[in-house]
Design an enzyme around this catalytic site. Structure first.
Site, short mmCIF file in Angstrom:
data_model
loop_
_atom_site.label_atom_id
_atom_site.label_comp_id
_atom_site.label_asym_id
_atom_site.label_seq_id
_atom_site.Cartn_x
_atom_site.Cartn_y
_atom_site.Cartn_z
CB THR A 1 -0.91 0.02 1.25
OG1 THR A 1 -0.05 -0.21 2.38
CG2 THR A 1 -1.99 -1.02 1.20
NE ARG B 1 -0.63 2.02 9.48
CZ ARG B 1 0.52 1.67 10.04
NH1 ARG B 1 0.60 1.54 11.34
NH2 ARG B 1 1.60 1.46 9.31
CB SER B 2 -3.41 -1.63 4.61
OG SER B 2 -2.71 -0.46 4.88
CB CYS C 1 15.55 6.77 -4.60
SG CYS C 1 15.45 7.60 -3.02
CD GLN D 1 17.96 12.64 -2.04
OE1 GLN D 1 19.17 12.63 -1.88
NE2 GLN D 1 17.18 11.74 -1.47
CB SER E 1 7.37 10.77 -3.70
OG SER E 1 8.39 10.94 -4.66
N GLY E 2 10.29 10.60 -2.01
CA GLY E 2 11.42 9.75 -1.62
C GLY E 2 11.34 9.34 -0.16
NE ARG F 1 13.27 14.50 1.67
CZ ARG F 1 13.52 13.25 1.27
NH1 ARG F 1 13.36 12.88 0.01
NH2 ARG F 1 13.96 12.35 2.14
CG HIS G 1 15.21 11.65 -5.81
ND1 HIS G 1 14.04 12.18 -5.34
CD2 HIS G 1 15.57 10.68 -4.93
CE1 HIS G 1 13.71 11.55 -4.21
NE2 HIS G 1 14.60 10.64 -3.95
N1 LIG Z 1 10.00 6.33 -1.87
C1 LIG Z 1 11.12 6.16 -2.56
O1 LIG Z 1 11.44 6.90 -3.53
C2 LIG Z 1 12.06 5.03 -2.19
C3 LIG Z 1 13.14 4.80 -3.02
C4 LIG Z 1 14.03 3.77 -2.71
C5 LIG Z 1 13.83 3.03 -1.57
N2 LIG Z 1 12.76 3.29 -0.77
C6 LIG Z 1 12.57 2.44 0.41
O2 LIG Z 1 11.44 1.61 0.16
C7 LIG Z 1 10.76 1.34 1.39
C8 LIG Z 1 9.29 1.75 1.23
O3 LIG Z 1 9.22 3.11 0.90
P1 LIG Z 1 7.85 3.84 0.51
O4 LIG Z 1 8.26 5.17 0.03
O5 LIG Z 1 6.99 2.97 -0.32
O6 LIG Z 1 7.17 3.98 1.98
P2 LIG Z 1 5.61 4.21 2.35
O7 LIG Z 1 4.92 4.90 1.24
O8 LIG Z 1 5.62 4.84 3.68
O9 LIG Z 1 5.03 2.72 2.46
C9 LIG Z 1 5.40 1.85 3.53
C10 LIG Z 1 4.69 0.52 3.38
O10 LIG Z 1 5.08 -0.31 4.47
C11 LIG Z 1 3.89 -0.87 5.05
N3 LIG Z 1 4.10 -1.21 6.46
C12 LIG Z 1 4.32 -0.36 7.50
N4 LIG Z 1 4.44 -1.07 8.64
C13 LIG Z 1 4.30 -2.38 8.31
C14 LIG Z 1 4.30 -3.60 9.03
N5 LIG Z 1 4.51 -3.62 10.36
N6 LIG Z 1 4.10 -4.76 8.37
C15 LIG Z 1 3.88 -4.76 7.02
N7 LIG Z 1 3.86 -3.63 6.27
C16 LIG Z 1 4.07 -2.47 6.91
C17 LIG Z 1 2.85 0.22 4.87
O11 LIG Z 1 1.57 -0.33 5.06
P3 LIG Z 1 0.32 0.58 5.57
O12 LIG Z 1 -0.18 1.31 4.35
O13 LIG Z 1 -0.63 -0.44 6.05
O14 LIG Z 1 0.84 1.50 6.61
C18 LIG Z 1 3.15 0.61 3.42
O15 LIG Z 1 2.61 -0.34 2.55
C19 LIG Z 1 11.54 2.09 2.48
O16 LIG Z 1 12.49 1.23 3.05
C20 LIG Z 1 12.24 3.18 1.69
O17 LIG Z 1 13.41 3.65 2.34
C21 LIG Z 1 11.86 4.26 -1.06
#
Ligand SMILES: NC(=O)c1ccc[n+]([C@@H]2O[C@H](COP(=O)([O-])OP(=O)(O)OC[C@H]3O[C@@H](n4cnc5c(N)ncnc54)[C@H](OP(=O)(O)O)[C@@H]3O)[C@@H](O)[C@H]2O)c1
Length: 329
Positions: free
Chosen positions: A9, A37-38, A126, A153, A156-157, A235, A242
């Site tokens: 999600t 939550r989801s 990223c 950056q 959304s990162g 940021r 980015h």
């Molecule tokens: N965003 C970027 O550009 C980017 C780039 C490279 C790497 N990353 C890395 O990728 C990862 C995810 O990033 P994101 O941007 O997608 O974060 P996000 O939008 O905050 O999404 C986090 C996800 O983790 C889930 N989650 C939270 N707690 C959990 C639990 N206890 N058990 C199972 N699922 C859980 C959330 O579910 P709910 O919706 O239910 O809370 C959501 O699906 C991070 O490690 C981040 O550092 C991100």
């Protein structure tokens, strides 16, 4: 091929689903995990609605490849003793510097997966991904002695809560109202109509963790422990995309044509022609790393400058992971 998405999600999880569908990835079954939550939420995939579940015992038996896109602490807890048979492509920082785990940008170092016997494959940060692709291309012509990078950056990162916070802050700024505390929970300082010259925590020397990641991950991917990178990560109030301003200093004069040719011929990089500009808004939703403003320093032919922009959710995260999965099957 049974596919699982942990963090389905989130911004990266949803982008992964979109890319799997766009590229016709051979997913025979799809398992979607997120937090409690989801649970019960339905996400569309290839014309059906797939229900999101909380992570259960023996979760790893439910798919052959998992894309793990959850925060570092959640990934650490889930994967620290992982001994399963399924492949895990992990987007967190937890395993990136583990010498037993390959850290992969397929265009640069696919061989790392073949060298290391690990069921976990780490996806770089990223900012590292576009940077390391450009570096790998440039190094085909000449190895820079030193590289100075400033990254700009997008919100959304930092995940979906960060993107929502930027959108909320914009409303207060537009209305000319005072920013309340609860609209400044993710970033600390206000990001809307502003910028923040800190990503992650500072160490004693004043370097931020995002800046350290860029150097350490690039060294591992390029297999060059003496790679000299000086980064400042900022940021900016951009939703997606980015950007990096990069300066490479070489030992001797370098030919711009040769560098341009190396970049143009590198898979996954699109070189802009002439003075054509490229901005984060232009690249959102696109797959390539875009390069523009390649030029010699006017005062020193041993120095070149360039501009890179990438969709951080696609090549910076989800697309890179899907490419790893495509290479695994
Ligand atoms: N965003 C970027 O550009 C980017 C780039 C490279 C790497 N990353 C890395 O990728 C990862 C995810 O990033 P994101 O941007 O997608 O974060 P996000 O939008 O905050 O999404 C986090 C996800 O983790 C889930 N989650 C939270 N707690 C959990 C639990 N206890 N058990 C199972 N699922 C859980 C959330 O579910 P709910 O919706 O239910 O809370 C959501 O699906 C991070 O490690 C981040 O550092 C991100």
């Amino acid at each position: 091929m049974r596919i699982g998405i942990i963090g389905a999600t989130g911004l990266v999880g949803r982008t992964t689903l979109k890319i799997l569908e766009e590229r016709g990835f051979p997913a025979s079954e799809l398992i979607l995990f997120a937090s409690q939550r989801s649970a019960g939420e339905k996400i569309p995939f290839k014309g059906s609605q797939v229900e999101v579940m909380p992570i259960s015992d023996n979760w790893d038996l439910l798919a052959d490849i998992f894309f793990c896109s959850v925060a570092d602490d959640v990934a650490q807890e889930l994967l620290k003793d992982y001994k399963g048979e399924a492949w895990i492509i992990d987007k967190s920082k937890v395993f990136r510097l583990d010498p037993k785990v390959p850290l992969v940008v397929p265009e640069v170092n696919w061989d790392a997966v073949e060298r290391l016997d690990s069921k976990i494959v780490a996806n770089p940060n990223c900012t590292t991904i576009p940077f390391v692709m450009a570096m790998a291309a440039i190094r085909k012509t000449a190895r820079p002695e030193r590289t100075v990078v400033t990254s700009l950056q997008s919100a959304s990162g930092a995940g979906k809560a960060a993107l929502e916070e930027l959108r909320l802050q914009r409303e207060y700024v537009t209305a000319g109202e005072k920013m309340p505390e609860d609209a400044r929970e993710v970033f600390g300082p206000t990001l809307a109509a502003n910028l923040i010259p800190q990503i992650g925590s500072f160490d004693k020397a004043g370097e931020a963790s995002e800046e350290r990641k860029l150097r350490d991950e690039s060294r591992k991917i390029l297999g060059d422990e003496t790679l000299s990178i000086h980064a400042t990560c900022v940021r900016v109030p951009v939703e997606v995309g980015h950007s990096l301003s990069v300066t490479c200093v070489f030992q001797e004069e370098v030919g711009l044509k040769a560098i341009k040719k190396s970049i143009e011929s590198f898979p996954g990089i699109k070189m802009m022609e002439g003075d054509e500009l490229i901005t984060p808004l232009d690249v959102a939703g696109k797959d390539e790393v875009f390069c523009a403003r390649l030029r010699h320093d006017p005062m020193d032919k041993k120095v070149i400058h360039l501009w890179l922009v990438t969709d951080n959710l696609r090549k910076g995260a989800a697309l890179n992971a899907v490419q790893i999965a495509e290479s695994l099957i």
